[in-house]
Write a protein that holds these residues in place. Structure first.
Motif, PDB file in Angstrom:
ATOM      1  N   ASN A  32      13.030 -12.973  -3.246  1.00 34.09           N
ATOM      2  CA  ASN A  32      13.957 -12.350  -2.299  1.00 34.09           C
ATOM      3  C   ASN A  32      13.303 -12.104  -0.947  1.00 34.09           C
ATOM      4  OD1 ASN A  32      16.215 -12.336  -3.968  1.00 34.09           O
ATOM      5  ND2 ASN A  32      15.676 -10.364  -4.869  1.00 34.09           N
ATOM      6  N   SER A  33      12.062 -11.689  -0.967  1.00 34.18           N
ATOM      7  CA  SER A  33      11.329 -11.486   0.280  1.00 34.18           C
ATOM      8  C   SER A  33      11.216 -12.801   1.051  1.00 34.18           C
ATOM      9  CB  SER A  33       9.940 -10.929  -0.006  1.00 34.18           C
ATOM     10  OG  SER A  33       9.161 -10.898   1.164  1.00 34.18           O
ATOM     11  N   LEU A  34      10.809 -13.851   0.363  1.00 30.60           N
ATOM     12  CA  LEU A  34      10.626 -15.147   1.025  1.00 30.60           C
ATOM     13  C   LEU A  34      11.947 -15.697   1.543  1.00 30.60           C
ATOM     14  CD1 LEU A  34       8.049 -16.580  -1.518  1.00 30.60           C
ATOM     15  CD2 LEU A  34       7.568 -15.891   0.850  1.00 30.60           C
ATOM     16  N   THR A  57       9.345  -4.933   7.225  1.00 31.30           N
ATOM     17  CA  THR A  57      10.246  -4.461   6.180  1.00 31.30           C
ATOM     18  C   THR A  57      10.499  -5.480   5.079  1.00 31.30           C
ATOM     19  OG1 THR A  57      11.312  -2.985   7.735  1.00 31.30           O
ATOM     20  CG2 THR A  57      12.547  -3.511   5.755  1.00 31.30           C
ATOM     21  N   ASP A  58      10.684  -6.741   5.374  1.00 28.83           N
ATOM     22  CA  ASP A  58      10.994  -7.732   4.338  1.00 28.83           C
ATOM     23  C   ASP A  58       9.762  -8.266   3.611  1.00 28.83           C
ATOM     24  OD1 ASP A  58      13.797  -7.721   4.506  1.00 28.83           O
ATOM     25  OD2 ASP A  58      13.742  -9.030   6.264  1.00 28.83           O
ATOM     26  N   ASP A  59       8.595  -7.784   3.983  1.00 26.91           N
ATOM     27  CA  ASP A  59       7.359  -8.259   3.362  1.00 26.91           C
ATOM     28  C   ASP A  59       7.094  -7.560   2.033  1.00 26.91           C
ATOM     29  OD1 ASP A  59       7.016  -9.786   5.632  1.00 26.91           O
ATOM     30  OD2 ASP A  59       5.544  -8.425   6.535  1.00 26.91           O
ATOM     31  N   VAL A  60       6.238  -8.196   1.237  1.00 21.78           N
ATOM     32  CA  VAL A  60       5.781  -7.630  -0.033  1.00 21.78           C
ATOM     33  C   VAL A  60       4.274  -7.455   0.044  1.00 21.78           C
ATOM     34  CG1 VAL A  60       5.474  -8.082  -2.507  1.00 21.78           C
ATOM     35  CG2 VAL A  60       7.632  -8.680  -1.396  1.00 21.78           C
ATOM     36  N   LEU A  61       3.808  -6.270  -0.339  1.00 25.15           N
ATOM     37  CA  LEU A  61       2.374  -6.065  -0.507  1.00 25.15           C
ATOM     38  C   LEU A  61       2.046  -6.354  -1.963  1.00 25.15           C
ATOM     39  CD1 LEU A  61      -0.415  -5.161   0.491  1.00 25.15           C
ATOM     40  CD2 LEU A  61       0.201  -2.839  -0.240  1.00 25.15           C
ATOM     41  N   PHE A  62       1.189  -7.337  -2.178  1.00 23.53           N
ATOM     42  CA  PHE A  62       0.728  -7.700  -3.517  1.00 23.53           C
ATOM     43  C   PHE A  62      -0.681  -7.137  -3.652  1.00 23.53           C
ATOM     44  CE2 PHE A  62      -1.118 -10.512  -6.691  1.00 23.53           C
ATOM     45  CZ  PHE A  62      -0.105 -10.571  -7.627  1.00 23.53           C
ATOM     46  N   VAL A  63      -0.801  -6.018  -4.357  1.00 21.83           N
ATOM     47  CA  VAL A  63      -2.067  -5.298  -4.442  1.00 21.83           C
ATOM     48  C   VAL A  63      -2.651  -5.440  -5.848  1.00 21.83           C
ATOM     49  CG1 VAL A  63      -0.898  -3.103  -4.919  1.00 21.83           C
ATOM     50  CG2 VAL A  63      -3.198  -3.067  -4.011  1.00 21.83           C
ATOM     51  N   ILE A  64      -3.964  -5.686  -5.902  1.00 21.67           N
ATOM     52  CA  ILE A  64      -4.646  -5.916  -7.172  1.00 21.67           C
ATOM     53  C   ILE A  64      -5.734  -4.857  -7.328  1.00 21.67           C
ATOM     54  CG2 ILE A  64      -5.853  -7.599  -8.600  1.00 21.67           C
ATOM     55  CD1 ILE A  64      -4.780  -9.759  -6.592  1.00 21.67           C
ATOM     56  N   MET A 121       7.953  -1.631   3.025  1.00 20.19           N
ATOM     57  CA  MET A 121       7.668  -2.866   2.298  1.00 20.19           C
ATOM     58  C   MET A 121       7.805  -2.619   0.807  1.00 20.19           C
ATOM     59  SD  MET A 121       4.251  -3.884   4.482  1.00 20.19           S
ATOM     60  CE  MET A 121       3.737  -5.167   3.348  1.00 20.19           C
ATOM     61  N   LYS A 122       8.130  -3.658   0.073  1.00 20.24           N
ATOM     62  CA  LYS A 122       8.107  -3.578  -1.389  1.00 20.24           C
ATOM     63  C   LYS A 122       6.673  -3.853  -1.847  1.00 20.24           C
ATOM     64  CE  LYS A 122      12.887  -4.642  -2.465  1.00 20.24           C
ATOM     65  NZ  LYS A 122      13.479  -4.638  -1.151  1.00 20.24           N
ATOM     66  N   ILE A 123       6.348  -3.342  -3.024  1.00 24.48           N
ATOM     67  CA  ILE A 123       4.985  -3.476  -3.531  1.00 24.48           C
ATOM     68  C   ILE A 123       5.020  -4.052  -4.934  1.00 24.48           C
ATOM     69  CG2 ILE A 123       2.904  -2.200  -4.192  1.00 24.48           C
ATOM     70  CD1 ILE A 123       3.968  -0.099  -2.040  1.00 24.48           C
ATOM     71  N   ILE A 124       4.153  -5.018  -5.161  1.00 22.80           N
ATOM     72  CA  ILE A 124       3.869  -5.506  -6.512  1.00 22.80           C
ATOM     73  C   ILE A 124       2.408  -5.167  -6.759  1.00 22.80           C
ATOM     74  CG2 ILE A 124       3.666  -7.515  -8.026  1.00 22.80           C
ATOM     75  CD1 ILE A 124       5.839  -8.846  -6.267  1.00 22.80           C
ATOM     76  N   ALA A 125       2.148  -4.417  -7.830  1.00 22.93           N
ATOM     77  CA  ALA A 125       0.792  -3.966  -8.104  1.00 22.93           C
ATOM     78  C   ALA A 125       0.329  -4.478  -9.462  1.00 22.93           C
ATOM     79  CB  ALA A 125       0.729  -2.439  -8.075  1.00 22.93           C
ATOM     80  N   LEU A 126      -0.800  -5.160  -9.465  1.00 23.61           N
ATOM     81  CA  LEU A 126      -1.488  -5.508 -10.710  1.00 23.61           C
ATOM     82  C   LEU A 126      -2.461  -4.378 -10.975  1.00 23.61           C
ATOM     83  CD1 LEU A 126      -0.311  -8.334 -10.158  1.00 23.61           C
ATOM     84  CD2 LEU A 126      -2.475  -9.270 -10.949  1.00 23.61           C
ATOM     85  N   THR A 127      -2.265  -3.683 -12.105  1.00 24.74           N
ATOM     86  CA  THR A 127      -3.095  -2.519 -12.417  1.00 24.74           C
ATOM     87  C   THR A 127      -3.487  -2.537 -13.886  1.00 24.74           C
ATOM     88  OG1 THR A 127      -1.223  -1.104 -13.018  1.00 24.74           O
ATOM     89  CG2 THR A 127      -1.874  -1.119 -10.689  1.00 24.74           C
ATOM     90  N   VAL A 128      -4.420  -1.651 -14.196  1.00 23.50           N
ATOM     91  CA  VAL A 128      -4.798  -1.403 -15.580  1.00 23.50           C
ATOM     92  C   VAL A 128      -3.971  -0.218 -16.048  1.00 23.50           C
ATOM     93  CG1 VAL A 128      -6.678  -0.790 -17.129  1.00 23.50           C
ATOM     94  CG2 VAL A 128      -7.102  -2.279 -15.183  1.00 23.50           C
ATOM     95  N   ASP A 129      -3.503  -0.266 -17.245  1.00 23.82           N
ATOM     96  CA  ASP A 129      -2.605   0.755 -17.782  1.00 23.82           C
ATOM     97  C   ASP A 129      -3.343   2.066 -18.014  1.00 23.82           C
ATOM     98  OD1 ASP A 129      -0.418   2.013 -18.773  1.00 23.82           O
ATOM     99  OD2 ASP A 129      -0.310   0.875 -20.631  1.00 23.82           O
ATOM    100  N   ASN A 130      -3.655   2.751 -16.903  1.00 20.91           N
ATOM    101  CA  ASN A 130      -4.272   4.071 -17.028  1.00 20.91           C
ATOM    102  C   ASN A 130      -3.649   5.066 -16.055  1.00 20.91           C
ATOM    103  OD1 ASN A 130      -5.330   3.257 -14.595  1.00 20.91           O
ATOM    104  ND2 ASN A 130      -7.459   3.291 -15.245  1.00 20.91           N
ATOM    105  N   SER A 131      -2.540   4.685 -15.418  1.00 21.37           N
ATOM    106  CA  SER A 131      -1.731   5.569 -14.581  1.00 21.37           C
ATOM    107  C   SER A 131      -2.548   6.378 -13.586  1.00 21.37           C
ATOM    108  CB  SER A 131      -0.881   6.493 -15.452  1.00 21.37           C
ATOM    109  OG  SER A 131      -0.030   5.740 -16.261  1.00 21.37           O
ATOM    110  N   GLY A 132      -3.255   5.712 -12.714  1.00 17.36           N
ATOM    111  CA  GLY A 132      -4.026   6.377 -11.674  1.00 17.36           C
ATOM    112  C   GLY A 132      -3.175   6.724 -10.468  1.00 17.36           C
TER     113      GLY A 132
END
Length: 191
Positions: A36-38, A107-114, A135-146
Motif C-alpha cells: 500500500n505504501s509503494l 506520511t506514506d513511507d514505511v519504517l522497516f526497523v530490525i 509513518m507506518k512501522i514494520i518491526a522485526l523484534t524478539v518476542d520479549n516486549s521491550g
C-alpha cells in the motif's frame, strides 16, 4: 562435531516452525502495509543497529534491485549507520537514525526497523520520529516486549520471533525479509 552440526540445523528448524505458527498473519499484514505504501508513492526506509543494520541494507537492496524475478526498482533505502558521521559521539548522538527519518521520512513511507533487543536507544528514537512523521512501522523484534514494542500502534505491524540464540534469530530475520520481498513482488507484479 557432526552431532553438533545436526543440532544447529535442528535449532534453526525449530525456530522457523515456531515463527511460522505465530507469524503467518502478521507477515501478510506487513506485506500489505509495504504494498500500500509503494502504490501510494511511498518508500520503504530500513534501519537496524549493529548487525541488524546489515539486514536493513540487504532488505533495501532487494527492493531496489530485485528479489528473484526481474521487475522495476522499488523505492527503498537503508539509513546510514552511526559511524558515517565524522563527529559521532555515542553518548550524545543516539538520535542519528531519528534525524535521518525527520529529514527524509514522509506520511506514506514505511519504517522497516530490525531490532535484536527492542531496547536499542537509536531504534527507539527512530520509531518515535517515524510516528511523529505519521509513518507506518514494520518491526522485526524478539518476542520479549521491550520498549520499542510498546511504541507501536494498531496501524503498525510487529513480527515477533521467539527468543532463541542470536544466530537463530538473525537467520529467521533473513527468512522474514526474503518472504516480505517475495510477497511484495507477488502482489505488485503477478506472473
Amino acid at each position: 562435531m557432526q552431532e553438533h552440526i545436526r543440532q544447529l540445523f535442528s535449532e534453526n528448524i525449530q525456530t522457523m516452525i515456531a515463527s511460522g505458527e505465530s507469524l503467518a498473519e502478521p507477515l501478510e499484514n506487513a506485506a500489505f502495509v509495504m504494498v500500500n505504501s509503494l502504490i501510494n508513492g511511498g518508500k520503504i526506509i530500513c534501519c537496524g543497529e549493529g548487525s541488524t543494520a546489515a539486514l536493513a541494507n540487504h532488505m533495501s537492496a532487494l527492493l531496489l534491485d530485485q528479489f528473484e524475478t526481474e521487475r522495476p526498482c522499488l523505492p527503498a533505502f537503508a539509513l546510514q549507520p552511526h559511524h558515517a558521521g565524522l563527529n559521532y559521539n555515542p553518548q550524545r548522538d543516539s538520535d542519528y537514525l531519528a534525524r535521518q527519518i525527520k529529514a527524509l521520512g514522509q506520511t506514506d513511507d514505511v519504517l522497516f526497523v530490525i531490532s535484536l533487543t527492542t531496547a536499542e536507544p537509536s531504534l527507539i528514537k527512530a520509531v518515535e520520529a517515524a510516528l511523529t512523521n505519521d509513518m507506518k512501522i514494520i518491526a522485526l523484534t524478539v518476542d520479549n516486549s521491550g520498549e520499542l514494542s510498546g511504541l507501536l500502534n494498531q496501524q503498525d505491524v510487529e513480527l515477533k520471533v521467539p527468543p532463541h540464540r542470536r544466530a537463530r534469530i538473525f537467520e529467521c530475520y533473513t527468512f522474514l525479509i526474503h518472504s516480505l520481498c517475495e510477497l511484495t513482488d507477488m502482489t505488485l507484479f503477478p506472473q
